[in-house]
Every structure is written in structure tokens, then in C-alpha cells.
Design a protein around this motif. Structure first.
Motif, mmCIF file in Angstrom:
data_model
loop_
_atom_site.group_PDB
_atom_site.id
_atom_site.type_symbol
_atom_site.label_atom_id
_atom_site.label_comp_id
_atom_site.label_asym_id
_atom_site.label_seq_id
_atom_site.Cartn_x
_atom_site.Cartn_y
_atom_site.Cartn_z
ATOM 1 N N GLN A 73 0.844 -1.183 0.000
ATOM 2 C CA GLN A 73 0.000 0.000 0.000
ATOM 3 C C GLN A 73 0.883 1.237 0.000
ATOM 4 O O GLN A 73 1.860 1.317 0.743
ATOM 5 N N ASN A 74 0.496 2.175 -0.837
ATOM 6 C CA ASN A 74 1.275 3.400 -0.969
ATOM 7 C C ASN A 74 0.532 4.547 -0.298
ATOM 8 O O ASN A 74 -0.673 4.482 -0.077
ATOM 9 N N ALA A 75 1.219 5.594 -0.002
ATOM 10 C CA ALA A 75 0.599 6.734 0.661
ATOM 11 C C ALA A 75 1.320 8.007 0.261
ATOM 12 O O ALA A 75 2.486 7.992 -0.142
ATOM 13 N N VAL A 76 0.588 9.123 0.356
ATOM 14 C CA VAL A 76 1.136 10.450 0.061
ATOM 15 C C VAL A 76 1.231 11.213 1.377
ATOM 16 O O VAL A 76 0.260 11.302 2.132
ATOM 17 N N LEU A 77 2.399 11.742 1.637
ATOM 18 C CA LEU A 77 2.646 12.483 2.877
ATOM 19 C C LEU A 77 2.478 13.974 2.622
ATOM 20 O O LEU A 77 2.953 14.500 1.615
ATOM 21 N N ALA A 78 1.795 14.635 3.534
ATOM 22 C CA ALA A 78 1.600 16.089 3.426
ATOM 23 C C ALA A 78 1.566 16.682 4.826
ATOM 24 O O ALA A 78 1.227 16.002 5.800
ATOM 25 N N GLY A 236 -4.311 20.364 4.162
ATOM 26 C CA GLY A 236 -2.917 20.309 3.730
ATOM 27 C C GLY A 236 -2.801 20.688 2.268
ATOM 28 O O GLY A 236 -3.808 20.996 1.606
ATOM 29 N N PHE A 237 -1.574 20.657 1.765
ATOM 30 C CA PHE A 237 -1.329 21.032 0.373
ATOM 31 C C PHE A 237 -0.440 19.969 -0.267
ATOM 32 O O PHE A 237 0.596 19.596 0.274
ATOM 33 N N ILE A 238 -0.881 19.487 -1.432
ATOM 34 C CA ILE A 238 -0.241 18.379 -2.131
ATOM 35 C C ILE A 238 0.553 18.912 -3.322
ATOM 36 O O ILE A 238 0.049 19.757 -4.073
ATOM 37 N N ALA A 239 1.757 18.397 -3.499
ATOM 38 C CA ALA A 239 2.564 18.786 -4.658
ATOM 39 C C ALA A 239 1.901 18.289 -5.932
ATOM 40 O O ALA A 239 1.201 17.261 -5.948
ATOM 41 N N GLU A 240 2.120 19.011 -7.023
ATOM 42 C CA GLU A 240 1.469 18.647 -8.276
ATOM 43 C C GLU A 240 1.934 17.288 -8.790
ATOM 44 O O GLU A 240 1.214 16.633 -9.539
ATOM 45 N N ALA A 241 3.113 16.826 -8.363
ATOM 46 C CA ALA A 241 3.585 15.508 -8.783
ATOM 47 C C ALA A 241 2.795 14.386 -8.112
ATOM 48 O O ALA A 241 2.766 13.262 -8.617
ATOM 49 N N ASP A 242 2.146 14.665 -6.969
ATOM 50 C CA ASP A 242 1.427 13.636 -6.215
ATOM 51 C C ASP A 242 -0.077 13.786 -6.283
ATOM 52 O O ASP A 242 -0.796 12.912 -5.783
ATOM 53 N N THR A 279 0.769 24.161 -5.436
ATOM 54 C CA THR A 279 0.271 23.009 -4.696
ATOM 55 C C THR A 279 -1.258 23.034 -4.689
ATOM 56 O O THR A 279 -1.875 24.073 -4.966
ATOM 57 N N PHE A 280 -1.851 21.878 -4.340
ATOM 58 C CA PHE A 280 -3.296 21.731 -4.375
ATOM 59 C C PHE A 280 -3.813 21.474 -2.961
ATOM 60 O O PHE A 280 -3.276 20.638 -2.234
ATOM 61 N N ARG A 281 -4.870 22.172 -2.593
ATOM 62 C CA ARG A 281 -5.460 22.050 -1.261
ATOM 63 C C ARG A 281 -6.224 20.729 -1.150
ATOM 64 O O ARG A 281 -6.977 20.346 -2.052
ATOM 65 N N VAL A 282 -6.012 20.035 -0.033
ATOM 66 C CA VAL A 282 -6.725 18.794 0.249
ATOM 67 C C VAL A 282 -7.270 18.895 1.667
ATOM 68 O O VAL A 282 -6.631 19.468 2.554
ATOM 69 N N GLU A 283 -8.481 18.353 1.875
ATOM 70 C CA GLU A 283 -9.124 18.424 3.175
ATOM 71 C C GLU A 283 -9.553 17.029 3.616
ATOM 72 O O GLU A 283 -10.125 16.264 2.834
ATOM 73 N N LEU A 284 -9.265 16.705 4.875
ATOM 74 C CA LEU A 284 -9.763 15.497 5.514
ATOM 75 C C LEU A 284 -10.836 15.901 6.504
ATOM 76 O O LEU A 284 -10.751 16.958 7.130
ATOM 77 N N THR A 285 -11.842 15.050 6.661
ATOM 78 C CA THR A 285 -12.861 15.267 7.678
ATOM 79 C C THR A 285 -12.701 14.193 8.735
ATOM 80 O O THR A 285 -12.728 13.001 8.430
#
Length: 398
Positions: A73-78, A236-242, A279-285
Motif C-alpha cells: 500500500q502506498n501513501a502520500v505524505l503532506a 494540507g497542500f499536495i505537490a502537483e507531482a502527487d 500546490t493543491f489544497r486537500v481536506e480530511l474530515t
């Protein structure tokens, strides 16, 4: 008299005489010994320890591992922060003096709870006047309807002119318009009275005190600020590569700076990049029923993405090429060494997960620093790391 020191001095003097003046004669007497001694002195270089074992034919002995890619399993860190689900400044819509006792900051309020109550002043009398005008307009409409009906009947029987009928209809239309105006006046007066009460739009916490008793509020004046912390957002904010590796609805976790760990889902992923950071804004609830997570706390987010195939290798197998590129050296089909660039996905206790290799690869784990591309090698395969890694993987999730 001691005789030993003079004899020693004579022996040393004789040795020096023979070595200096009779050197050629000595060389003729002892040619073999002299030749062997010179050859040994000139041809034997200083021994240097070999960094790797050299087999017959100049091949380098190495130890390799047969590695097979496995799905992980892979994951993106932010990195990001917590953010209240909703923050609202409750403001006045009309002018009036506050007649309610203030609520203090930090108080929990429910949806619809009164925050600020303004004194009505003359608004109640204005509302009564508007209702009276509505009654008057209703009576006029009834009278106009009766006159219009009579004018139509008389006109049909020939007892009234067409002009009378038209006038009666016009009076009826005016009466109806007057009734609508009176109804609007009543609605406006009632709405003005409703504006005197400012209530909480949702359940939450007061971030400020409500307006003080006796203070004058005008349209736009603040009554209170209320925030909703359950559920709470982690932004958080995600890099455009991810950004293409995650999607709305993906599972995610976060670790607060205090060490607390929470879990939730991705509820928002921006379609537009921040112009300054790209970067792109991402939101978790995340649920926050006890309201223990505050607005503005630093958090580290780990967002689930699609699984990928990777090799689990010892960290010591990683090396650099002449350009400083990170990779490993593998065994080719013709038993020579070859450099392959890899990307480290995750570092665990069992080893490092890397991508960039074929599904099955023979990776050099000992001696890779002493070979280059095309170097002939003698390979000894070691399976102990793979067995240990498998055991560690089964016992503990990477």
C-alpha cells in the motif's frame, strides 16, 4: 683490561672495509645470494588488502539476493493544520440596544439558541399599524369587488354604460394592489421584529463573548463568533507531482504535533493550484466528538493512494553511480554487474521498499561498491534476508 670492546670495533671496521672497498669481489663470491636478494628486494611490492575477493580470471566475488516485487500500500505524505468545519460571525441586521445577558467565550451553544436580543422600541406599534392597514385594504377590496360585479350586471342588462363598468374594474384593481401593499407592510414589520433576535446558526462553541448588555448594535455590528469543531477538517497542500495519486473518498490519517493520531477520509481535493506554491489544497474530515482537537493545530497527513509493486531490500544495498544517482547493482544474464536507478518508497525496520526494478531481480547486496557496469562477477546467492524480511512483513505491517 677488557678485550671484548676492541674486538667488536675491529669486526665492525672489517665489515665496513669489505662492503665499501671489496664490494665487487664479494659479489663474485656470492653471486647467487646477491641476485636472489636483489630480485626479492626490487620485485616484491608492498602488499595491499584486496577490497573484494578476486576469483580466477579476474572475476569479482559478490553476494546477491533474489528479490521478487510485492504489492504494498502506498501513501502520500503532506503537512497541514486543523481547521474548524465552520466559523461564522453572527452580526446584527437592524439597530437596537442589547437587552440580553452576555454569554462568555468558550460556552457551548446549540442551533437556534439566542445569542443577542435587541430591545423592540416602537417596532411593535409599527407592526400593529401595518396590520390595521391590512384590514382596511381587505375591506376596500371587498367593496371594489361588489361594485365591479354590479357594474358588469347592469352593463349586460343595458342599465349602465361601458364607462361605468371600466371604472369599477379599475377600482377593483387598485383595491387589490392596496391589499398587496398592506400585506407587504405587515411582513416587513414582522421581519424587523424577528431581526431583533440573533440566534446560533449551528451547534458549536463561542469564540468570543456575545455583545454586552446595553450596547448599541447597528447593521453589521458583531454579536458573537461561533465555531463548529465536530467534525473537524485537516487541511494540507499536495505537490502537483502527487495530486493524481489521491482521490476524494480515500482513507487518510493524521498525526498532530501532540502525538495524537486520528483517521478520516478525503472530502475535498482542489482542482486549481495555488499560484504561488503550485500546490493543491486537500481536506480530511475527522470526527471530534469530544472537541479535544482545536482549530489551527499542526498536523502531518498520510493519505492512502493506489498500491504499487516494490522490492524489499537491505538499505546497505543502495549505492550511487558516478552522477550521484541512487540505485542498486544487479546481476545480468551474462553474469556481469549493471547499475539500475531506483526510487525509495518507504524505509522500514525490515529494509527499504524501492521501485524501478523488474518484477524479479538479482540484487547485489555485498560487493556492489567494488564493481561497475560490465564487470564480470562470481555470484553467491543469499536468501536469509528475504526470509527474515518476509517474517517481519507478516508480523508487522510496513
Amino acid at each position: 683490561m677488557r678485550i671484548l670492546p676492541p674486538l667488536t670495533a675491529l669486526a665492525v671496521a672489517a665489515s665496513l672495509y669489505l662492503a665499501v672497498f671489496e664490494r665487487d669481489r664479494l659479489a663474485a663470491v656470492l653471486p647467487q645470494a646477491s641476485g636472489n636478494t636483489s630480485a626479492a628486494a626490487t620485485s616484491a611490492p608492498d602488499p595491499a588488502p584486496a577490497p573484494a575477493t578476486v576469483a580466477e580470471g579476474g572475476q569479482i566475488s559478490v553476494v546477491a539476493l533474489r528479490s521478487e516485487a510485492r504489492a504494498i500500500q502506498n501513501a502520500v505524505l503532506a503537512r497541514g493544520r486543523t481547521e474548524a468545519a465552520r466559523v461564522v460571525d453572527v452580526r446584527a441586521e437592524t439597530t437596537g440596544l442589547v437587552q440580553s445577558e452576555p454569554l462568555r467565550r468558550g460556552a457551548f451553544v446549540t442551533a437556534g439558541q439566542v445569542l443577542c436580543q435587541l430591545a423592540p422600541g416602537t417596532r411593535a406599534a409599527q407592526a400593529d399599524e401595518a396590520r390595521a392597514r391590512l384590514g382596511e385594504a381587505t375591506a376596500r377590496l371587498t367593496e371594489a369587488e361588489t361594485n365591479a360585479d354590479a357594474a358588469i350586471r347592469l352593463n349586460e342588462g343595458g342599465y349602465a354604460t361601458e364607462t361605468r363598468r371600466i371604472s369599477a374594474n379599475a377600482a377593483l384593481a387598485a383595491a387589490r394592489a392596496g391589499l398587496q401593499a398592506a400585506q407587504a407592510g405587515v411582513a416587513a414589520s414582522e421581519a424587523e421584529i424577528e431581526r431583533l433576535t440573533m440566534s446560533a446558526p449551528f451547534e458549536g462553541l463561542l469564540e468570543t463573548d456575545t455583545a454586552e448588555l446595553g450596547s448599541l448594535l447597528q447593521p453589521g455590528s458583531a454579536c458573537a463568533t461561533i465555531i463548529q469543531l465536530d467534525p473537524i477538517k485537516i487541511v494540507g497542500f499536495i505537490a502537483e507531482a502527487d495530486v493524481d495519486r489521491i482521490a476524494v473518498g480515500a482513507m487518510a490519517g493524521a498525526r498532530l504535533v501532540s502525538g495524537r493520531e486520528v483517521a478520516g477520509r478525503v472530502t475535498f481535493l482542489s482542482r486549481s493550484a495555488d499560484m504561488a506554491t503550485r500546490t493543491f489544497r486537500v481536506e480530511l474530515t475527522v470526527p471530534n466528538g469530544d472537541l479535544s482537537i482545536r482549530d489551527g493545530q499542526t498536523a502531518e497527513m498520510l493519505i492512502e493512494s493506489e498500491g504499487t509493486l516494490a522490492h524489499l531490500l537491505p538499505a546497505s544495498s543502495l549505492t550511487l553511480d558516478n552522477n550521484g544517482t541512487l540505485g542498486v547493482r544487479v546481476v545480468t544474464a551474462d553474469r556481469t554487474a549493471s547499475f539500475v536507478r531506483v526510487t525509495v518508497l518507504r524505509d522500514t525496520v525490515a529494509g527499504v521498499y524501492v521501485t524501478g526494478l523488474p518484477e524479479n531481480a538479482e540484487v547485489i547486496i555485498v560487493g556492489q561498491e567494488y564493481v561497475t557496469d560490465g564487470t564480470p562477477i562470481v555470484v553467491t546467492f543469499q536468501d536469509r534476508f528475504g526470509a527474515a524480511a518476509d517474517t517481519a512483513t507478516k508480523g508487522k505491517a510496513p
